[in-house]
Design a protein around this motif. Structure first.
Motif, PDB file in Angstrom:
ATOM      1  N   ALA A   1       2.564 109.739  10.415  1.00 22.80           N
ATOM      2  CA  ALA A   1       1.906 108.725   9.588  1.00 22.80           C
ATOM      3  C   ALA A   1       2.618 107.378   9.670  1.00 22.80           C
ATOM      4  CB  ALA A   1       1.819 109.195   8.134  1.00 22.80           C
ATOM      5  N   PHE A   2       3.972 107.390   9.658  1.00 24.33           N
ATOM      6  CA  PHE A   2       4.678 106.108   9.771  1.00 24.33           C
ATOM      7  C   PHE A   2       5.060 105.789  11.217  1.00 24.33           C
ATOM      8  CE2 PHE A   2       8.425 108.875   9.022  1.00 24.33           C
ATOM      9  CZ  PHE A   2       9.315 108.401   9.984  1.00 24.33           C
ATOM     10  N   TYR A   3       5.232 106.838  12.011  1.00 24.76           N
ATOM     11  CA  TYR A   3       5.558 106.646  13.433  1.00 24.76           C
ATOM     12  C   TYR A   3       4.430 105.894  14.132  1.00 24.76           C
ATOM     13  CZ  TYR A   3       7.599 108.214  17.923  1.00 24.76           C
ATOM     14  OH  TYR A   3       8.186 108.286  19.158  1.00 24.76           O
ATOM     15  N   SER A   4       3.202 106.217  13.768  1.00 30.61           N
ATOM     16  CA  SER A   4       2.046 105.546  14.357  1.00 30.61           C
ATOM     17  C   SER A   4       2.021 104.065  13.997  1.00 30.61           C
ATOM     18  CB  SER A   4       0.757 106.219  13.886  1.00 30.61           C
ATOM     19  OG  SER A   4      -0.378 105.558  14.397  1.00 30.61           O
ATOM     20  N   VAL A   5       2.505 103.742  12.816  1.00 32.76           N
ATOM     21  CA  VAL A   5       2.576 102.325  12.426  1.00 32.76           C
ATOM     22  C   VAL A   5       3.542 101.583  13.351  1.00 32.76           C
ATOM     23  CG1 VAL A   5       3.233 100.723  10.583  1.00 32.76           C
ATOM     24  CG2 VAL A   5       1.992 102.825  10.028  1.00 32.76           C
ATOM     25  N   VAL A   6       4.688 102.198  13.622  1.00 34.34           N
ATOM     26  CA  VAL A   6       5.657 101.583  14.540  1.00 34.34           C
ATOM     27  C   VAL A   6       5.077 101.528  15.953  1.00 34.34           C
ATOM     28  CG1 VAL A   6       8.004 101.689  15.467  1.00 34.34           C
ATOM     29  CG2 VAL A   6       7.558 102.399  13.112  1.00 34.34           C
ATOM     30  N   GLY A   7       4.327 102.569  16.337  1.00 31.33           N
ATOM     31  CA  GLY A   7       3.642 102.542  17.621  1.00 31.33           C
ATOM     32  C   GLY A   7       2.668 101.379  17.706  1.00 31.33           C
TER      33      GLY A   7
ATOM     34  N   GLY B   1      -0.049  94.576   6.891  1.00 30.68           N
ATOM     35  CA  GLY B   1      -1.326  93.918   6.653  1.00 30.68           C
ATOM     36  C   GLY B   1      -2.382  94.301   7.679  1.00 30.68           C
ATOM     37  N   PRO B   2      -3.444  93.495   7.772  1.00 29.50           N
ATOM     38  CA  PRO B   2      -4.586  93.844   8.635  1.00 29.50           C
ATOM     39  C   PRO B   2      -4.220  94.095  10.093  1.00 29.50           C
ATOM     40  CG  PRO B   2      -5.159  92.031   7.176  1.00 29.50           C
ATOM     41  CD  PRO B   2      -3.703  92.271   6.992  1.00 29.50           C
ATOM     42  N   THR B   3      -3.334  93.275  10.662  1.00 27.15           N
ATOM     43  CA  THR B   3      -2.961  93.475  12.066  1.00 27.15           C
ATOM     44  C   THR B   3      -2.246  94.798  12.257  1.00 27.15           C
ATOM     45  OG1 THR B   3      -2.752  91.084  12.418  1.00 27.15           O
ATOM     46  CG2 THR B   3      -1.673  92.521  14.016  1.00 27.15           C
ATOM     47  N   ALA B   4      -1.345  95.131  11.347  1.00 25.79           N
ATOM     48  CA  ALA B   4      -0.617  96.401  11.434  1.00 25.79           C
ATOM     49  C   ALA B   4      -1.568  97.588  11.292  1.00 25.79           C
ATOM     50  CB  ALA B   4       0.472  96.460  10.373  1.00 25.79           C
TER      51      ALA B   4
ATOM     52  N   PRO C   1       2.647 102.704   4.681  1.00 28.66           N
ATOM     53  CA  PRO C   1       3.680 102.056   5.495  1.00 28.66           C
ATOM     54  C   PRO C   1       3.157 100.862   6.278  1.00 28.66           C
ATOM     55  CG  PRO C   1       3.731 104.426   5.825  1.00 28.66           C
ATOM     56  CD  PRO C   1       2.518 104.135   5.009  1.00 28.66           C
ATOM     57  N   ALA C   2       1.858 100.843   6.586  1.00 29.21           N
ATOM     58  CA  ALA C   2       1.283  99.705   7.298  1.00 29.21           C
ATOM     59  C   ALA C   2       1.139  98.489   6.400  1.00 29.21           C
ATOM     60  CB  ALA C   2      -0.078 100.085   7.891  1.00 29.21           C
ATOM     61  N   LEU C   3       1.261  98.702   5.096  1.00 31.54           N
ATOM     62  CA  LEU C   3       1.158  97.590   4.151  1.00 31.54           C
ATOM     63  C   LEU C   3       2.526  97.020   3.774  1.00 31.54           C
ATOM     64  CD1 LEU C   3      -1.615  98.993   1.761  1.00 31.54           C
ATOM     65  CD2 LEU C   3      -1.856  97.168   3.467  1.00 31.54           C
ATOM     66  N   GLY C   4       3.604  97.724   4.115  1.00 32.61           N
ATOM     67  CA  GLY C   4       4.934  97.214   3.780  1.00 32.61           C
ATOM     68  C   GLY C   4       6.026  98.034   4.423  1.00 32.61           C
ATOM     69  N   THR C   5       7.007  97.387   5.032  1.00 30.48           N
ATOM     70  CA  THR C   5       8.070  98.120   5.737  1.00 30.48           C
ATOM     71  C   THR C   5       8.990  98.860   4.776  1.00 30.48           C
ATOM     72  OG1 THR C   5       9.443  96.120   5.771  1.00 30.48           O
ATOM     73  CG2 THR C   5       8.050  96.540   7.700  1.00 30.48           C
TER      74      THR C   5
END
Length: 444
Positions: free
Chosen positions: A100-106, A135-138, A355-359
């Motif tokens: 779930a968070f790894y994909s955000v970093v990907g 945010g939206p881009t992430a 996680p995509a909304l905040g690090t």
């Protein structure tokens, strides 16, 4: 029910397992964990953790997986220890949360590949990271990365995972070697190598409580231990393969890739004066490297090559993390692989929106998994194999192997004693670190 897939060859298994191990942990996290924890002092502890704790634990997962020939939860039931199935369940849950968070970093990696092509991050690396990390881009990049991962897993073990990793792993190694050779030409190379390879043990003594859990967590992360990935992958393995030999190959290749990443990153950081803040958070690696690429000749090309390596590494691990819950759901409930991959991937995408909304939320997810869930899973695996399972099940380690009975005996003694003690210490220090972070308001 459809016939269960297997690897088409021993090399296919090794590439897939190496692909799971060689991920963001090796190329993104490892150099910056090293920088944040005293350089070569961290490297020494990390290498000890990999070979003394990681390798024996990998063999635990291999034995359970090949003996059980089922997903990580059902494998314990087939072995006759259904009461231990929750151990595999922890791994399934950890894989789910991690992806779930790894994909955000990907998704960040995808954004940096675009930024390398356009030169968008050269002017202000910090601002660029702020724009793409939340945010939206992430969210959009997170969705694209998950879609690619789902697509590979949906094709199956042989046509999806094996075929993809057979391409990505050689590509990662070739590109990293090329970048490491290029890095030797930089003015800061000597200072970077010195920091990376000359341990200051006084640093280890002063920061033992932070370095040890970080190094152990990094070892578990880079070897994909505690996620039940290696249980799942070994369940597709033939009976005649040597588990110790395959495990040794995987650990050595994984370690070489991690070390190569350091030989690339540290010369770059020292050449551009960016090493000082290399360990400040999950995005510091991207900011520091983006700034370094912007200050180097041909930085746009070098940056593109580096982030392509990072993308391959991220994907090779993400498909293994998705395979674990997909195998569990499809085998336990009878759903088709493609349907399950899409459904599970979609749920994981939704869980990753926070996680995509905040690090800071990403840091929370990361710490809970690597400092709490993974040590617990590894501890339970060691207790199961060392003290609960019968010796006949452990004979699986010697099948197809020339290592002999004495190797199994020493391994079993090590798993019974040394591994649990090391993991308990790591778990204590990790929970203490999480508590301290909560007190400091790091996560919220």
């Amino acid at each position: 029910m459809a016939e269960r897939e297997t690897w088409t060859s021993r090399a296919g298994f090794i590439f897939a397992a190496v692909g799971s191990a060689v991920g963001l942990g090796n190329i993104w996290s490892f150099p910056f964990q090293t920088a944040a924890n005293g350089g070569a002092a961290f490297l020494v502890v990390y290498l000890a953790a990999v070979f003394l704790i990681g390798f024996p634990t990998m063999l635990i997962e291999f034995v359970i997986g090949r003996r059980g020939e089922q997903n990580p939860v059902a494998a314990f039931k087939k072995l006759g220890y259904e009461q231990w199935s929750f151990t595999g369940g922890i791994g399934v849950f950890s894989s789910f949360v991690t992806l779930a968070f790894y994909s955000v970093v990907g998704g960040w990696v995808l954004s940096y590949i675009v930024g390398s092509v356009t030169g968008a991050y050269f002017g202000d690396p910090g601002a660029y990271f702020g724009a793409v990390s939340a945010g939206p881009t992430a969210i959009a990049a997170h969705a694209v990365f998950m879609a690619i991962t789902i697509g590979i897993v949906a094709f199956g073990v042989t046509d999806g995972i094996e075929r993809a990793t057979k391409f990505m792993i050689p590509a990662i190694i070739v590109l990293l070697v090329g970048l490491a050779v290029w890095a030797t030409t930089l003015d800061g190379a000597a200072a970077g190598y010195s920091y990376y390879l000359s341990p200051d043990f006084s640093t280890l003594a002063k920061n033992f409580g932070s370095i040890v859990p970080a190094a152990m967590g990094q070892a578990f992360f880079t070897l994909s231990l505690g996620f039940s990935v290696m249980i799942a992958y070994a369940s597709y393995l033939g009976r005649d393969d040597s588990l110790p030999a395959d495990g040794s190959a995987i650990v050595v290749i994984n370690t070489i890739v991690a070390l190569l990443a350091g030989f690339v990153v540290f010369p770059i950081l020292f050449a551009t004066g960016g090493a000082g803040g290399a360990g400040g958070g999950p995005g510091t690696a991207f900011v520091a490297l983006a700034g370094a690429f912007g200050a180097l000749p041909a930085g746009q090309i070098i940056g593109l090559a580096f982030f392509v390596v990072l993308l391959f590494a991220a994907l090779s691990s993400s498909i293994s993390l998705l395979e674990v819950p997909v195998a569990y759901v499809s085998e336990n409930y009878g759903y088709g692989r493609s349907t399950t991959a899409v459904a599970m991937g979609t749920v994981i995408f939704v869980v990753g929106l926070l996680p995509a909304l905040g690090t800071n939320y990403l840091t929370l997810y990361n710490d809970v998994v690597f400092k709490f869930l993974l040590p617990i899973a590894v501890l339970l695996l060691a207790l199961f194999v060392g003290w609960a399972a019968d010796r006949e099940a452990m004979d699986e380690l010697g099948r197809g192997s020339s290592f002999g009975e004495s190797f199994t005996t020493v391994w079993l003694w090590w798993v019974r004693t040394v591994v649990p003690i090391a993991v308990v210490v790591t778990l204590y220090l990790g929970v203490k670190a999480i508590y301290t972070s909560f007190q400091k308001g790091v996560y919220f």
